[in-house]
Scaffold this active site. Structure first.
Site, PDB file in Angstrom:
ATOM      1  N   CYS A 232       0.711  -1.576   0.288  1.00  0.00           N
ATOM      2  CA  CYS A 232       0.500  -0.407  -0.180  1.00  0.00           C
ATOM      3  C   CYS A 232       1.095   1.238   0.246  1.00  0.00           C
ATOM      4  CB  CYS A 232      -0.487   0.315   1.594  1.00  0.00           C
ATOM      5  SG  CYS A 232      -1.852   1.398   1.631  1.00  0.00           S
TER       6      CYS A 232
ATOM      7  N   CYS B  65      -0.909   4.250  -6.858  1.00  0.00           N
ATOM      8  CA  CYS B  65      -2.042   3.745  -5.612  1.00  0.00           C
ATOM      9  C   CYS B  65      -1.859   2.044  -6.076  1.00  0.00           C
ATOM     10  CB  CYS B  65      -3.054   3.832  -5.309  1.00  0.00           C
ATOM     11  SG  CYS B  65      -4.767   2.759  -4.458  1.00  0.00           S
TER      12      CYS B  65
END
Ligand code: DGL
Length: 254
Positions: free
Chosen positions: A75, A189
């Site tokens: 992440c 992302c």
């Protein structure tokens, strides 16, 4: 050379880490993988730094109960906010992921009109780490950073209900970037590579993601490679007690 079987811990706010998991299980086939999705607390992109740090600590503790040899923060947002603190606190190697801004070094800038856009969550976009990354690698100031406020959440829905169910909303989210003549989209992302074909087609760009180099980094730190054993995948959401066996077929969107 025969490698020892390793236990690899992974977490993300949701399914974003699947984009790296897909690469990792090729680089490190035969090893054991434990993935926690913090979907009850997603998206991280609109949460405070403090909240993200606290979640990263809780999830790392959960993974350490499984005696993992390494933890991958799959992440970008959690890496920006939490990885330094995790490295100080825990005695296990951590690998993070950041928007692959460095990749512009390999774009042929001699060619006219290279216009990369970097897509990230809002929290990533506003983080100090992202600003530092851009200062470091975008000396010629060719990048446009762009925060996508809803994209990660829409991709979560796409995973459950199919891409068709949210295709219109995804297009709405990307619309401000259309017709701007961008040539490359750096996917900052981990959710975004799961729809990279859609992003590439809709924006008419080439997508760049760091999933492969990050997987190679995990293998490098573990000093491991593929072994002749069955790859074991275990998955749970953060509100589940136990990990469950996971099918590799579920790693992609419907
Ligand atoms: N997949 C995560 C990232 O790479 C976070 C998405 C979110 O929860 O906002 O940034």
């Amino acid at each position: 050379m025969a490698f020892e079987q390793k236990r690899i811990g992974i977490f993300d706010s949701g399914i974003g880490g699947f984009s790296i998991w897909k690469e990792l299980i090729k680089e490190l086939s035969g090893h054991q993988f434990f993935y926690i999705s913090d979907v009850p607390n997603s998206p991280y992109g609109n949460k405070s730094s403090q909240f993200i740090r606290q979640r990263a600590e809780v999830l790392s503790n959960e993974l350490l109960k499984e005696k993992v040899d390494i933890i991958l923060l799959a992440c970008n947002t959690a890496t920006a906010e939490a990885i330094d603190g995790l490295r100080d606190k825990f005695n296990v190697p951590f690998v993070g992921i950041e928007p692959f801004v460095k990749s512009i070094e390999s774009l042929d800038l001699g060619e006219n009109n290279i216009r990369p856009v970097v897509l990230t969550t809002r929290a990533m976009h506003d983080s100090v780490r992202f600003k530092e990354l851009i200062l470091k690698f975008d000396k010629d100031k060719i990048l446009t950073p762009h925060a996508c406020d809803n994209l990660a959440s829409l991709i979560e829905v796409a995973y459950k209900k199919g891409l068709d169910s949210v295709e219109k909303e995804i297009e709405e989210e990307l619309k401000p970037l259309r017709d701007k003549n961008y040539t490359h989209a750096i996917l900052g992302c981990t959710h975004y590579p799961l729809i990279s074909d859609k992003i590439a087609r809709y924006l008419n760009v080439e997508c760049i993601s760091p999933c492969l180099p990050v997987s190679k980094r995990v293998a490098y730190i573990l000093k491991a490679g593929p072994i002749d054993s069955r790859t074991e995948l275990y998955f749970k959401t953060s509100n589940q007690e136990n990990f469950e066996t996971f099918s590799p077929a579920l790693l992609s969107l419907k």
